[in-house]
Design an enzyme around this catalytic site. Sequence first.
Site, PDB file in Angstrom:
ATOM      1  N   GLY A 126      27.040 -21.412   9.896  1.00 25.60           N
ATOM      2  CA  GLY A 126      25.509 -20.982  10.320  1.00 25.60           C
ATOM      3  C   GLY A 126      24.571 -21.912   9.945  1.00 25.60           C
ATOM      4  O   GLY A 126      24.584 -22.801   8.837  1.00 25.60           O
ATOM      5  N   GLU A 168      27.501 -26.433  10.842  1.00 26.99           N
ATOM      6  CA  GLU A 168      26.409 -27.107  11.711  1.00 26.99           C
ATOM      7  C   GLU A 168      25.493 -28.157  11.135  1.00 26.99           C
ATOM      8  O   GLU A 168      24.860 -27.786  10.464  1.00 26.99           O
ATOM      9  CB  GLU A 168      25.492 -25.791  12.287  1.00 26.99           C
ATOM     10  CG  GLU A 168      25.978 -24.915  13.097  1.00 26.99           C
ATOM     11  CD  GLU A 168      25.190 -23.773  13.622  1.00 26.99           C
ATOM     12  OE1 GLU A 168      23.864 -24.105  13.628  1.00 26.99           O
ATOM     13  OE2 GLU A 168      25.437 -22.713  13.702  1.00 26.99           O
ATOM     14  N   TYR A 169      26.262 -29.515  11.350  1.00 30.25           N
ATOM     15  CA  TYR A 169      27.320 -29.770  12.199  1.00 30.25           C
ATOM     16  C   TYR A 169      27.768 -31.027  11.522  1.00 30.25           C
ATOM     17  O   TYR A 169      27.211 -31.691  10.425  1.00 30.25           O
ATOM     18  CB  TYR A 169      26.558 -30.293  13.312  1.00 30.25           C
ATOM     19  CG  TYR A 169      25.688 -29.312  14.208  1.00 30.25           C
ATOM     20  CD1 TYR A 169      26.724 -28.407  14.925  1.00 30.25           C
ATOM     21  CD2 TYR A 169      24.583 -29.452  14.430  1.00 30.25           C
ATOM     22  CE1 TYR A 169      26.120 -27.473  15.831  1.00 30.25           C
ATOM     23  CE2 TYR A 169      23.939 -28.319  15.078  1.00 30.25           C
ATOM     24  CZ  TYR A 169      24.739 -27.565  15.841  1.00 30.25           C
ATOM     25  OH  TYR A 169      24.047 -26.560  16.613  1.00 30.25           O
TER      26      TYR A 169
END
Length: 508
Positions: A126, A168-169
Amino acid sequence: MKLLLLLLVALATVVVAMPPRKLRAGVPEKPYRYGQPKEGRKLVCYYGSWAVYRPGPGKYDIEDIDPFLCTHLVFGFAALDNTTWQITAFDPWNDLDDNGGKGAYRRFNALRQINPALTTIIAIGGWNEGSEKYSDMASIPERRATFVQSCVQFVQLHGFDGLDMDWEYPSYRGGAEEDKIHFAALLRELKVAFSAAGLLLTSAVSPSRVTIDDAYDIQALIETLDIINVMAYDYHGAWDTYVHHNAPVHGHALDSGNNTYFNVEFTINYWVELMGVHSDRLTMGLPLYSRGFTLDDPALNQIYDNATEAGIAGPYTRQVGVLGYNELCEIHRDQGEAFQTHWLDDLKAKYVIFERDGIRNQWFSYDDIDALAEKMALIDALPIGGAMVWSVETDDFQNTCGEGKNPLLNYILRSLNGFVPTPDPDRTTVSPPSSTTKPSVTIPGDDVCAQAGINPTGPCSGNYVICAPNGAEWIVTQGSCPPGLVINPEILNCDYPDHVAGCQKKKH
């Protein structure tokens, strides 16, 4: 040149002011028509577990989830321990049963007892987890091996069907240029271990063309991922100094540079082109929240007009420039005619302007049913596997808007598959995880069913029956807790014997 651009905008942009009776009132007739419902499409739903800490009507716990509105439920998030390089619970007190915890993992997976067709997945990562520690883990083969083994054990221990890799990411946010290679290696190693264990492997991926090119080895994604959830939102927000839409279907006449890529149509078509014949693994991300700004000048409220300050924070999501759809419904209810919705015909998208401190300077873009219709038509026209939503706890689950509970989720599922499988179930109790279950039977049930829901078959027993009223009879399903657990009659769920009165082991 500036005058020419303004004329182009005037021609290209049709802004329709709408009466404030409902969020979705008065939208123009859609140019698309749906074909026959498509069988087997997926609706992947993320659940932000921190919503349990939201105040008042915004609080959203496991038992608020309707397990029939999604084909796949993703629990967000687990974390990476960068000292052991293993997956770990992000919020042990909420997630686990240990030390009097709330057992959210167990209760989340117990939703499959209500809807056996449901698939449950744990997401790791996340936005708030960042990228740097994932980059450090993936860069060293021994660390990857430790991580992979821990993921298999973690998923199996807590009863999930798979893992969602939400880094991410790669190559960004403190990562390294080599992340693209290392992420590909990590996915291939996860795939080998997960396939052997019969587990799913999925991932949430960027909508940005530049990030896609830098972060992902597409062949590795094709070889390893069962579902690829494209986060087709967060194109614009409070980090910009001008107003623009969170998730427009099409681009705007004034878009330039990378902004020309920042729309759903470009993103999904680009992913389809990259994936080729494997594009049926893609889902299109749909936001159930809005992003917004405080206008510098309330009279200047069109795309690219100045907005150097974020919009208000909602009472529940409590993040500046972000409002859940449920929070928009409350603002609409409270402000009445001061809350005005608008339709951008070129973007096929909605925005609303409403008051703060008596000034109509709050500009928020959002998706409601009418805006979602454009995206569902795009899904219908493309060879992709379905839709994804972020996230279930920001739909109008209290029916504040008067469109029924979870109107956005209900609409998306109907559009994907042509029907909602079942009405909202009675979820006063959630069935516990079961190591064995037997088919339902219809019997008088008076001897075993003291009440609807879970009924223990005896004191300190791990066996139970689930009783559903059927006229003068009961539909009864037998089941049992995992080994070592018993039914706790106070919570009507599986529990450790030491937590149940009269079931504690005697100490010698």
